[in-house]
Motif scaffolding. Structure first.
Motif, mmCIF file in Angstrom:
data_model
loop_
_atom_site.group_PDB
_atom_site.id
_atom_site.type_symbol
_atom_site.label_atom_id
_atom_site.label_comp_id
_atom_site.label_asym_id
_atom_site.label_seq_id
_atom_site.Cartn_x
_atom_site.Cartn_y
_atom_site.Cartn_z
ATOM 1 N N SER A 1 0.863 -1.132 9.723
ATOM 2 C CA SER A 1 1.283 -1.213 8.320
ATOM 3 C C SER A 1 1.111 -2.627 7.780
ATOM 4 C CB SER A 1 2.737 -0.759 8.178
ATOM 5 O OG SER A 1 3.610 -1.576 8.936
ATOM 6 N N ARG A 2 1.413 -3.640 8.603
ATOM 7 C CA ARG A 2 1.242 -5.028 8.146
ATOM 8 C C ARG A 2 -0.229 -5.375 7.971
ATOM 9 N NH1 ARG A 2 6.375 -3.470 8.645
ATOM 10 N NH2 ARG A 2 7.823 -5.133 8.083
ATOM 11 N N LEU A 3 -1.071 -4.867 8.865
ATOM 12 C CA LEU A 3 -2.503 -5.121 8.742
ATOM 13 C C LEU A 3 -3.055 -4.458 7.481
ATOM 14 C CD1 LEU A 3 -5.165 -6.187 9.859
ATOM 15 C CD2 LEU A 3 -5.345 -4.110 11.235
ATOM 16 N N THR A 4 -2.642 -3.226 7.239
ATOM 17 C CA THR A 4 -3.081 -2.512 6.036
ATOM 18 C C THR A 4 -2.613 -3.240 4.785
ATOM 19 O OG1 THR A 4 -2.997 -0.406 7.220
ATOM 20 C CG2 THR A 4 -2.987 -0.310 4.817
ATOM 21 N N PHE A 5 -1.364 -3.680 4.798
ATOM 22 C CA PHE A 5 -0.827 -4.437 3.665
ATOM 23 C C PHE A 5 -1.647 -5.706 3.420
ATOM 24 C CE2 PHE A 5 1.624 -8.218 2.606
ATOM 25 C CZ PHE A 5 2.100 -7.898 1.343
ATOM 26 N N GLY A 6 -1.915 -6.457 4.495
ATOM 27 C CA GLY A 6 -2.659 -7.703 4.346
ATOM 28 C C GLY A 6 -4.063 -7.484 3.806
ATOM 29 N N MET A 7 -4.725 -6.440 4.274
ATOM 30 C CA MET A 7 -6.076 -6.147 3.794
ATOM 31 C C MET A 7 -6.057 -5.732 2.327
ATOM 32 S SD MET A 7 -7.666 -4.182 7.119
ATOM 33 C CE MET A 7 -9.299 -4.027 6.385
ATOM 34 N N ALA A 8 -5.032 -4.967 1.941
ATOM 35 C CA ALA A 8 -4.924 -4.576 0.534
ATOM 36 C C ALA A 8 -4.607 -5.783 -0.339
ATOM 37 C CB ALA A 8 -3.844 -3.505 0.379
ATOM 38 N N ARG A 9 -3.773 -6.666 0.155
ATOM 39 C CA ARG A 9 -3.423 -7.871 -0.590
ATOM 40 C C ARG A 9 -4.630 -8.782 -0.780
ATOM 41 N NH1 ARG A 9 0.710 -11.773 2.334
ATOM 42 N NH2 ARG A 9 -1.123 -11.897 3.679
ATOM 43 N N ASP A 10 -5.533 -8.770 0.201
ATOM 44 C CA ASP A 10 -6.721 -9.617 0.133
ATOM 45 C C ASP A 10 -7.901 -8.928 -0.534
ATOM 46 O OD1 ASP A 10 -5.296 -11.564 1.385
ATOM 47 O OD2 ASP A 10 -6.166 -11.249 3.367
ATOM 48 N N GLY A 11 -7.696 -7.730 -1.054
ATOM 49 C CA GLY A 11 -8.758 -7.053 -1.778
ATOM 50 C C GLY A 11 -9.718 -6.268 -0.915
ATOM 51 N N LEU A 12 -9.375 -6.048 0.359
ATOM 52 C CA LEU A 12 -10.258 -5.312 1.259
ATOM 53 C C LEU A 12 -9.949 -3.822 1.283
ATOM 54 C CD1 LEU A 12 -10.271 -7.848 4.232
ATOM 55 C CD2 LEU A 12 -11.960 -7.605 2.400
ATOM 56 N N LEU A 13 -8.795 -3.444 0.762
ATOM 57 C CA LEU A 13 -8.398 -2.045 0.628
ATOM 58 C C LEU A 13 -7.794 -1.863 -0.762
ATOM 59 C CD1 LEU A 13 -6.725 -1.293 4.107
ATOM 60 C CD2 LEU A 13 -8.957 -0.502 3.304
ATOM 61 N N PRO A 14 -7.693 -0.630 -1.249
ATOM 62 C CA PRO A 14 -7.107 -0.402 -2.575
ATOM 63 C C PRO A 14 -5.739 -1.065 -2.721
ATOM 64 C CG PRO A 14 -8.131 1.607 -1.789
ATOM 65 C CD PRO A 14 -8.201 0.635 -0.656
ATOM 66 N N SER A 15 -5.493 -1.634 -3.887
ATOM 67 C CA SER A 15 -4.288 -2.436 -4.108
ATOM 68 C C SER A 15 -2.998 -1.632 -4.013
ATOM 69 C CB SER A 15 -4.356 -3.110 -5.478
ATOM 70 O OG SER A 15 -4.417 -2.129 -6.506
ATOM 71 N N MET A 16 -3.085 -0.319 -4.172
ATOM 72 C CA MET A 16 -1.873 0.495 -4.076
ATOM 73 C C MET A 16 -1.215 0.352 -2.704
ATOM 74 S SD MET A 16 -3.423 4.364 -3.599
ATOM 75 C CE MET A 16 -4.453 4.234 -5.051
ATOM 76 N N LEU A 17 -2.008 0.006 -1.691
ATOM 77 C CA LEU A 17 -1.471 -0.147 -0.345
ATOM 78 C C LEU A 17 -0.727 -1.466 -0.161
ATOM 79 C CD1 LEU A 17 -4.496 1.252 1.695
ATOM 80 C CD2 LEU A 17 -2.329 2.398 1.186
ATOM 81 N N ALA A 18 -0.745 -2.318 -1.182
ATOM 82 C CA ALA A 18 -0.030 -3.594 -1.113
ATOM 83 C C ALA A 18 1.353 -3.509 -1.748
ATOM 84 C CB ALA A 18 -0.842 -4.694 -1.798
ATOM 85 N N ARG A 19 1.765 -2.337 -2.153
ATOM 86 C CA ARG A 19 3.078 -2.188 -2.785
ATOM 87 C C ARG A 19 4.194 -2.376 -1.753
ATOM 88 N NH1 ARG A 19 2.943 -0.244 -7.892
ATOM 89 N NH2 ARG A 19 0.945 0.586 -8.641
ATOM 90 N N VAL A 20 5.261 -3.051 -2.174
ATOM 91 C CA VAL A 20 6.393 -3.315 -1.289
ATOM 92 C C VAL A 20 7.679 -2.843 -1.947
ATOM 93 C CG1 VAL A 20 5.288 -5.297 -0.188
ATOM 94 C CG2 VAL A 20 6.691 -5.649 -2.226
ATOM 95 N N LEU A 21 8.682 -2.580 -1.122
ATOM 96 C CA LEU A 21 9.987 -2.196 -1.648
ATOM 97 C C LEU A 21 10.614 -3.385 -2.374
ATOM 98 C CD1 LEU A 21 11.483 -0.153 1.345
ATOM 99 C CD2 LEU A 21 10.644 0.744 -0.839
ATOM 100 N N PRO A 22 11.184 -3.181 -3.542
ATOM 101 C CA PRO A 22 11.732 -4.297 -4.327
ATOM 102 C C PRO A 22 12.779 -5.116 -3.577
ATOM 103 C CG PRO A 22 11.601 -2.308 -5.657
ATOM 104 C CD PRO A 22 11.305 -1.891 -4.243
ATOM 105 N N GLY A 23 13.661 -4.451 -2.841
ATOM 106 C CA GLY A 23 14.731 -5.178 -2.173
ATOM 107 C C GLY A 23 14.365 -5.650 -0.785
ATOM 108 N N ARG A 24 13.843 -4.734 0.029
ATOM 109 C CA ARG A 24 13.562 -5.060 1.425
ATOM 110 C C ARG A 24 12.269 -5.844 1.600
ATOM 111 N NH1 ARG A 24 17.878 -4.950 4.081
ATOM 112 N NH2 ARG A 24 16.560 -5.075 5.931
ATOM 113 N N ARG A 25 11.357 -5.752 0.640
ATOM 114 C CA ARG A 25 10.045 -6.406 0.703
ATOM 115 C C ARG A 25 9.204 -5.885 1.864
ATOM 116 N NH1 ARG A 25 8.582 -7.987 -3.768
ATOM 117 N NH2 ARG A 25 7.135 -9.516 -2.888
ATOM 118 N N THR A 26 9.456 -4.673 2.295
ATOM 119 C CA THR A 26 8.632 -4.065 3.338
ATOM 120 C C THR A 26 7.515 -3.254 2.678
ATOM 121 O OG1 THR A 26 10.240 -2.247 3.435
ATOM 122 C CG2 THR A 26 10.407 -3.961 5.112
ATOM 123 N N PRO A 27 6.336 -3.204 3.290
ATOM 124 C CA PRO A 27 5.166 -2.564 2.664
ATOM 125 C C PRO A 27 5.227 -1.040 2.754
ATOM 126 C CG PRO A 27 4.574 -3.365 4.835
ATOM 127 C CD PRO A 27 6.003 -3.797 4.607
#
Length: 350
Positions: free
Chosen positions: A174-200
């Motif tokens: 999940s962290r790898l998927t988040f990082g790739m989405a954050r860096d533009g390597l995967l669709p940005s929807m996968l970079a969404r995080v929970l507002p409070g917990r900040r988990t992806p």
């Protein structure tokens, strides 16, 4: 049952990194205790004269030793799964450039010694034919030792070990998927995080769904072989990247490996890839194709996660990612500032 288990792992993963790694520590202690128990029992069997030490250097007459070793090495890769993905957590630790290499090599050395002792002990205690036909080879050692250790207890330890591996895999995936989405390597929807917990949460849902599909369509052995092949692709690409990126000059002090190491690693990965079956290549190929489609989709649509505006529910270049520092110097689960190595420094951490 497997699907329910994966949902439980996903919920723990979404809860937070502190809770997830806390559970990991507890399960790791139990898992290592079980392996140490096997080594001790094997020593007891050998001490009373029931073991056969010569088995550790014997080969099946119908097998070529070199190919037998290669086949065993392919399976051994699965035992070491998790070390490579620990790099995804580097941005959630203090002084990653100094701490992470020591932690990684220390863990590899410790696990290697334990696995070697377990392998030697099991081979000495039980015949290869008995181990090959058993659904629980380590339980054979417990049974042969016959010192009153309940087999159900050891089965529970084995179950915890499986759960621990699954938890770590899902955390890192999940962290790898988040990082790739954050860096533009995967669709940005996968970079969404929970507002409070900040988990992806989006990456957790996506990786859990993939795990469910795989669990429902293949046996444990088939999935293990597929994971090994995919890991070989990861190791191959990583070592090629090391050879390319090491030519860059950076000001920051960082760990630097001898050139011969990635060269040997590339050759080893290619050699081990040749030992995989056609069915394994097909399954891994489908997964790689899905990843390529998502990558192309992210590039074509420009939906990379970098540069998203704060408050959009996605972690952009200037926002805290999962477990990273939020307002006030603490992250979402109450831990102190820990993001000393960020994804924006790829060449400094190779």
């Amino acid at each position: 049952m497997a699907l329910v288990f994966l949902v439980a792992v996903a919920l723990l993963n979404a809860r937070g990194i502190r809770e997830s790694l806390g559970a990991n520590v507890v399960m790791t202690v139990i898992e290592v205790s079980g392996l140490v128990l096997v080594v001790v029992l094997a020593g007891l069997v050998l001490g009373r004269g029931d073991g056969e030490p010569h088995r550790v250097i014997e080969f099946d007459e119908s097998a070529t030793p070199a190919f037998a070793v290669l086949a065993a090495a392919v399976l051994a890769y699965y035992s070491f799964m998790g070390f490579e993905t620990s790099a995804n957590m580097a941005e959630e630790m203090r002084d990653a450039r100094r701490v992470y290499p020591k932690a990684l090599f220390g863990a590899l050395l410790t696990a290697g010694v334990v696995y070697m002792l377990v392998g030697l002990g099991v081979s000495i205690v039980a015949p290869p034919e008995q181990l090959a036909s058993s659904s629980g080879p380590l339980l054979e050692v417990v049974s042969i030792a016959d010192v009153g250790v309940p087999e159900r207890l050891f089965s529970l330890i084995a179950l915890i070990a499986v759960a621990n591996g699954a938890l770590l895999t899902m955390i890192m995936a999940s962290r790898l998927t988040f990082g790739m989405a954050r860096d533009g390597l995967l669709p940005s929807m996968l970079a969404r995080v929970l507002p409070g917990r900040r988990t992806p949460w989006a990456a957790i849902v996506a990786t859990t769904a993939i795990a469910m599909i795989l669990a429902a369509t293949g046996s444990v052995a088939e999935l293990a072989e597929t994971v090994v092949l995919l890991l070989l692709f990861v190791f191959l690409s990583t070592n090629v990247a090391v050879l390319v990126l090491r030519r860059d000059v950076v000001d920051a002090d960082h760990f630097r490996v001898w050139t011969i190491v990635p060269v040997l690693a590339v050759g080893t990965c290619i050699l081990l890839m040749t030992q995989q079956s056609a069915a394994t290549w097909l399954r891994a190929g489908v997964l790689i194709a899905v990843g390529l489609v998502l990558f192309v989709l992210a590039r074509v649509t420009g939906s990379g996660g970098r540069g998203r505006a704060p408050g959009s529910g996605e972690a952009g270049a200037g926002e805290a990612g999962p477990g990273e520092t939020g307002p006030g110097g603490t992250d979402a689960d109450g831990t102190s500032d820990s993001a000393s190595a960020t994804a924006s420094q790829p060449t400094q951490d190779r």
